[in-house]
Design an enzyme around this catalytic site. Structure first.
Site, PDB file in Angstrom:
ATOM      1  N   HIS A  22      43.113  44.407  37.123  1.00  0.00           N
ATOM      2  CA  HIS A  22      43.357  44.865  38.487  1.00  0.00           C
ATOM      3  C   HIS A  22      42.039  44.947  39.252  1.00  0.00           C
ATOM      4  CE1 HIS A  22      43.856  48.304  41.409  1.00  0.00           C
ATOM      5  NE2 HIS A  22      44.642  47.354  41.858  1.00  0.00           N
ATOM      6  N   ASP A  69      46.712  42.456  45.111  1.00  0.00           N
ATOM      7  CA  ASP A  69      46.402  43.885  45.152  1.00  0.00           C
ATOM      8  C   ASP A  69      47.022  44.548  46.377  1.00  0.00           C
ATOM      9  OD1 ASP A  69      45.250  46.403  44.846  1.00  0.00           O
ATOM     10  OD2 ASP A  69      43.288  45.590  44.327  1.00  0.00           O
ATOM     11  N   TYR A 118      30.099  32.907  49.904  1.00  0.00           N
ATOM     12  CA  TYR A 118      29.469  32.423  48.675  1.00  0.00           C
ATOM     13  C   TYR A 118      29.021  33.583  47.786  1.00  0.00           C
ATOM     14  CZ  TYR A 118      29.110  27.690  50.711  1.00  0.00           C
ATOM     15  OH  TYR A 118      29.372  26.455  51.257  1.00  0.00           O
TER      16      TYR A 118
END
Length: 151
Positions: A22, A69, A118
């Site tokens: 998670h 989530d 990035y």
């Protein structure tokens, strides 16, 4: 092959998804993304390829197994268009439709500029590179939890 698992999901991809917990992040990217370079800095440490899939197809397959989530404001992050952070690209709406369908609800999505994206990708658990020609087919998905029955 196994029953109920999309045939586009290789054993390595299923393994990566099972290893993730998670709150871990998964990058799904196009062929333009510096995926091999950035993947070396992820938790998994190497690039996972998903040949023959565009971003929506790959995301649709992955989201059959991975929940997003619900404890964060936006479980998906996309890369902003360089020089025009408010610009839209068709891939953004396509990815939004896939996520909304997979979760059965509107899924909030946020954006980051190229270099911030990035840096966030380097902190991801893994990177899956698709055959999508892009551009801007770069997304970070935050893994959620599922409510499993007791053993």
């Amino acid at each position: 092959m196994l029953k109920g698992i999309d045939q586009r999901l290789s054993a390595e991809i299923v393994h990566v998804l099972m290893l993730m917990g998670h709150g871990d992040d998964l990058v799904i990217c196009d062929v333009n993304h510096p995926a091999a370079t950035i993947a070396a800095e992820t938790t998994y440490g190497r690039l996972v390829d998903m040949p023959g899939c565009d971003i929506p197809t790959a995301a649709r397959a992955i989201l059959t197994l991975m929940p997003l989530d619900t404890f964060v404001d936006a479980p998906i992050t996309r890369m902003q268009v360089v020089g025009d952070p408010t610009a839209d690209r068709p891939i953004f709406a396509r990815m939004q439709a896939v996520a909304d369908s997979a979760e059965g609800r509107p899924v909030p999505m946020q954006s980051l500029d190229r270099f911030a994206f990035y840096e966030a990708a380097k902190r991801a658990f893994a990177i899956i590179r698709t055959a999508d020609s892009g551009p801007y087919g770069c997304f970070i998905l935050k893994k959620g939890v599922i409510d499993l029955p007791e053993l």
